[in-house]
Design a protein around this motif. Sequence first.
Motif, PDB file in Angstrom:
ATOM      1  N   SER A  27       0.839  -1.085  -0.069  1.00 23.30           N
ATOM      2  CA  SER A  27      -0.037   0.090  -0.043  1.00 23.30           C
ATOM      3  C   SER A  27       0.960   1.093  -0.100  1.00 23.30           C
ATOM      4  CB  SER A  27      -1.027   0.035   1.239  1.00 23.30           C
ATOM      5  OG  SER A  27      -0.144  -0.012   2.517  1.00 23.30           O
ATOM      6  N   PRO A  37      -4.353   0.394  -1.072  1.00 21.71           N
ATOM      7  CA  PRO A  37      -3.834  -0.679  -1.713  1.00 21.71           C
ATOM      8  C   PRO A  37      -3.239  -0.308  -3.112  1.00 21.71           C
ATOM      9  CG  PRO A  37      -6.053  -1.002  -1.642  1.00 21.71           C
ATOM     10  CD  PRO A  37      -5.973   0.467  -0.926  1.00 21.71           C
ATOM     11  N   THR A  61      -2.732   2.017  -8.040  1.00 26.39           N
ATOM     12  CA  THR A  61      -3.501   2.050  -6.897  1.00 26.39           C
ATOM     13  C   THR A  61      -5.039   2.507  -7.356  1.00 26.39           C
ATOM     14  OG1 THR A  61      -3.112   4.332  -6.585  1.00 26.39           O
ATOM     15  CG2 THR A  61      -1.688   2.672  -5.383  1.00 26.39           C
TER      16      THR A  61
END
Length: 190
Positions: A27, A37, A61
């Motif tokens: 992350s 994440p 992401t």
Amino acid sequence: MDTRASSHLADNTGILTFASDSSIYPSVFVGNGDSIPVTHMGHSFLHTSDKPLHLNHILVTPHIIKNLISISKFSLDNDVSVEFDAYGFSIKVTRPTSSTTWHRRLSHPRDDALHHLLSSHSISYNKSKSSALCHACQLGKHVKLPFYSSESNVEFVFQNIHSDLWTSPIPSKSGIKYYAIFLDHFSHFV
């Protein structure tokens, strides 16, 4: 372009030329402190008229609001600089400076000093061609100019004295620009 981002971030894999579903980062933290994440990692290019610019290690992401290019990572990967002004930004390709140019800029250091600066990544230069002889260094290492053959004969000291007045291109620490040389023809004492 983001000056604070430590990685390139994208919201989907569609812009990537290569993508992997594994990432070394599970992350990332974003500006508001949230952790989001990372699903993929990949690479891409920005095509320019000069050369393609690499975007290495893009982290995907899906929860990111805008795609980000890390300026520090981008500059390092492509040997470019990014300049901002009132109208946006410019990407400038930095061209390697020759070792001869660095030699002149740094007040004519020895080769080992330049190699030390290169190995410590303080400077960079193209290694293709370097000048073996520097005219200024050769002049700076002369202790005296050569004497020319003379037909006159002397038999004792102080019978014939040669003198010359020189102008230095660089003043001394005390501001002196001139110096005189006296040479005894018999002993060659200066």
